[in-house]
Design an enzyme around this catalytic site. Sequence first.
Site, PDB file in Angstrom:
ATOM      1  N   TYR A 192      -1.951  -0.510  10.976  1.00 13.88           N
ATOM      2  CA  TYR A 192      -2.050  -1.168   9.661  1.00 13.88           C
ATOM      3  C   TYR A 192      -0.842  -0.825   8.803  1.00 13.88           C
ATOM      4  CZ  TYR A 192      -3.283  -1.662   4.705  1.00 13.88           C
ATOM      5  OH  TYR A 192      -3.251  -1.960   3.358  1.00 13.88           O
TER       6      TYR A 192
ATOM      7  N   THR B 112       0.826  -1.209   0.000  1.00 15.36           N
ATOM      8  CA  THR B 112       0.000   0.000   0.000  1.00 15.36           C
ATOM      9  C   THR B 112       0.860   1.259   0.000  1.00 15.36           C
ATOM     10  OG1 THR B 112      -1.460   1.279   1.444  1.00 15.36           O
ATOM     11  CG2 THR B 112      -0.112  -0.349   2.515  1.00 15.36           C
ATOM     12  N   ASP B 113       0.278   2.348  -0.489  1.00 14.73           N
ATOM     13  CA  ASP B 113       0.967   3.651  -0.425  1.00 14.73           C
ATOM     14  C   ASP B 113       1.029   4.178   1.012  1.00 14.73           C
ATOM     15  OD1 ASP B 113      -1.733   4.336  -0.104  1.00 14.73           O
ATOM     16  OD2 ASP B 113      -1.763   5.834  -1.705  1.00 14.73           O
TER      17      ASP B 113
HETATM   18  P1  NAD Z   1      -9.374  -7.632   2.166  1.00 11.69           P
HETATM   19  O1  NAD Z   1      -9.363  -7.342   3.630  1.00 11.69           O
HETATM   20  O2  NAD Z   1     -10.617  -7.410   1.377  1.00 11.69           O
HETATM   21  O3  NAD Z   1      -8.974  -9.179   1.928  1.00 11.69           O
HETATM   22  C1  NAD Z   1      -7.926  -9.799   2.615  1.00 11.69           C
HETATM   23  C2  NAD Z   1      -8.039 -11.308   2.371  1.00 11.69           C
HETATM   24  O4  NAD Z   1      -6.944 -11.943   3.051  1.00 11.69           O
HETATM   25  C3  NAD Z   1      -9.318 -11.924   2.922  1.00 11.69           C
HETATM   26  O5  NAD Z   1      -9.854 -12.831   1.987  1.00 11.69           O
HETATM   27  C4  NAD Z   1      -8.852 -12.661   4.174  1.00 11.69           C
HETATM   28  O6  NAD Z   1      -9.647 -13.790   4.485  1.00 11.69           O
HETATM   29  C5  NAD Z   1      -7.440 -13.043   3.790  1.00 11.69           C
HETATM   30  N1  NAD Z   1      -6.564 -13.232   4.955  1.00 11.69           N
HETATM   31  C6  NAD Z   1      -6.431 -12.432   6.043  1.00 11.69           C
HETATM   32  N2  NAD Z   1      -5.529 -12.941   6.896  1.00 11.69           N
HETATM   33  C7  NAD Z   1      -5.066 -14.085   6.314  1.00 11.69           C
HETATM   34  C8  NAD Z   1      -4.104 -15.064   6.715  1.00 11.69           C
HETATM   35  N3  NAD Z   1      -3.439 -14.955   7.872  1.00 11.69           N
HETATM   36  N4  NAD Z   1      -3.860 -16.092   5.891  1.00 11.69           N
HETATM   37  C9  NAD Z   1      -4.537 -16.228   4.712  1.00 11.69           C
HETATM   38  N5  NAD Z   1      -5.470 -15.351   4.312  1.00 11.69           N
HETATM   39  C10 NAD Z   1      -5.725 -14.283   5.104  1.00 11.69           C
HETATM   40  O7  NAD Z   1      -8.158  -6.825   1.577  1.00 11.69           O
HETATM   41  P2  NAD Z   1      -7.982  -6.137   0.143  1.00 11.69           P
HETATM   42  O8  NAD Z   1      -8.552  -4.774   0.195  1.00 11.69           O
HETATM   43  O9  NAD Z   1      -8.404  -7.085  -0.900  1.00 11.69           O
HETATM   44  O10 NAD Z   1      -6.395  -5.981   0.110  1.00 11.69           O
HETATM   45  C11 NAD Z   1      -5.572  -7.009  -0.410  1.00 11.69           C
HETATM   46  C12 NAD Z   1      -4.117  -6.591  -0.281  1.00 11.69           C
HETATM   47  O11 NAD Z   1      -3.914  -5.373  -0.992  1.00 11.69           O
HETATM   48  C13 NAD Z   1      -3.682  -6.324   1.161  1.00 11.69           C
HETATM   49  O12 NAD Z   1      -2.371  -6.801   1.320  1.00 11.69           O
HETATM   50  C14 NAD Z   1      -3.721  -4.808   1.288  1.00 11.69           C
HETATM   51  O13 NAD Z   1      -2.785  -4.349   2.233  1.00 11.69           O
HETATM   52  C15 NAD Z   1      -3.346  -4.401  -0.127  1.00 11.69           C
HETATM   53  N6  NAD Z   1      -3.860  -3.090  -0.574  1.00 11.69           N
HETATM   54  C16 NAD Z   1      -5.189  -2.784  -0.438  1.00 11.69           C
HETATM   55  C17 NAD Z   1      -5.653  -1.561  -0.905  1.00 11.69           C
HETATM   56  C18 NAD Z   1      -7.121  -1.186  -0.806  1.00 11.69           C
HETATM   57  O14 NAD Z   1      -7.479  -0.042  -1.104  1.00 11.69           O
HETATM   58  N7  NAD Z   1      -8.015  -2.098  -0.426  1.00 11.69           N
HETATM   59  C19 NAD Z   1      -4.766  -0.650  -1.491  1.00 11.69           C
HETATM   60  C20 NAD Z   1      -3.419  -1.010  -1.613  1.00 11.69           C
HETATM   61  C21 NAD Z   1      -2.978  -2.234  -1.163  1.00 11.69           C
END
Ligand code: NAD
Length: 352
Positions: free
Chosen positions: A158, A132-133
């Site tokens: 986070y 993430t940013d």
């Molecule tokens: P989300 O919370 O919707 O999904 C996370 C998924 O990971 C879920 O399906 C959950 O069950 C699974 N999970 C959690 N802990 C786990 C573990 N210990 N082992 C296996 N699975 C596990 O998140 P998202 O928004 O889809 O984000 C996905 C990734 O992208 C993350 O790493 C987040 O930091 C990154 N990210 C998100 C955004 C955003 O705007 N949502 C932006 C940039 C980066």
Amino acid sequence: MILVTGGAGFIGANFVLDWLAQGGEPVVNLDKLTYAGNLGNLAPLKHDARHVFARGDIGDRAVVEALLRTHRPRAIVNFAAESHVDRSIHGPAEFIATNIVGTFNLLEAVRGWWSALPDAERAAFRFLHVSTDEVYGSLGPADRPFSETTAFAPNSPYSASKASSDHLIRAYHHTYGLPTLTTNCSNNYGPLQFPEKLVPLMIVNAIAGKPLPVYGDGRNVRDWLYVGDHCAAVRAVLAGGRVGEIYNVGGNSERKNLDVVRTICEILAQELPGRDYAALITFVEDRPGHDLRYAIDPAKICAELGWAPVETFESGMRRTIRWYLDHAAWLAAVASKEYRQWISLNYAAGMA
Ligand code: NAD
Ligand code: TYD
């Protein structure tokens, strides 16, 4: 075969669906199915032999090692994480457990397996870490956007946990030569996003005629990227990214939160007329330590890999709103008791 972690969550599920729709190799999908993971997100793949789902924790080395031995993936794309800032403020422990310790255990399992591969497979292998940013901290109104060399300055549990995982990825490349890639992306929105994050929460509340809770004065700025464009960026980095490198991914769409919410209200008024959605906007107590502004300079991924977002903020937001209007059953399924408890906990102060 590729191994995707967290592929039942918002971005991971969009990635798996897009990947297979575009003829990518079969996917083994490791997900713990926390509150944020939802097998319903993967329903179109129920009878698709190219998708193998495994419920488990990225921190469980035995599970990861067994998947690696069985499926011999040529790459791992690591989406699994605890991802919501507000939850990290109420309860940081899970963020440390999954984002730091879990990533470490995943890396250790992968390192052991990868180091014993034949030379050609070892060289071709990729570990892509999705980040993430927010690791870069907060910008002032006139500051230059984050680049790949901006110093880390995470401000929430986070972002600190994600920054730690990014450092581990860097160290595993530098020390052990693991062929890593890291993407640091701005705020995503789109179909399948759990309605705890700003965009889906506002859409869902507006449809239900509930207050639209804007933190503080609504002047905090985020850069917004449609999830399909993020998935395309991850594919581009996996295919052509230089090993050990970081790629910042952003939508060139900086918006104040209040403007995001107003745009949602305007589009909804066109798609589902008859109500004054903007009248539901309610200013609530600010998030502690609320970062003022995030902005991304995506010049590196654009120049090196030819990636650029396809959706504008307005076109992506309209697609997103239509998706939520068309998926009432999905919404009803995620509005669990746990979800309702979270909403009353997080908004207790401002919207009682
Ligand atoms: P989300 O919370 O919707 O999904 C996370 C998924 O990971 C879920 O399906 C959950 O069950 C699974 N999970 C959690 N802990 C786990 C573990 N210990 N082992 C296996 N699975 C596990 O998140 P998202 O928004 O889809 O984000 C996905 C990734 O992208 C993350 O790493 C987040 O930091 C990154 N990210 C998100 C955004 C955003 O705007 N949502 C932006 C940039 C980066
Ligand atoms: P969020 O979607 O939680 O993403 P992040 O904190 O990772 O950027 O929040 C986006 C912005 O919207 C952030 O500045 C906090 C704000 N926000 C609200 O004003 N009200 C809300 O109910 C939520 C969830 C977020």
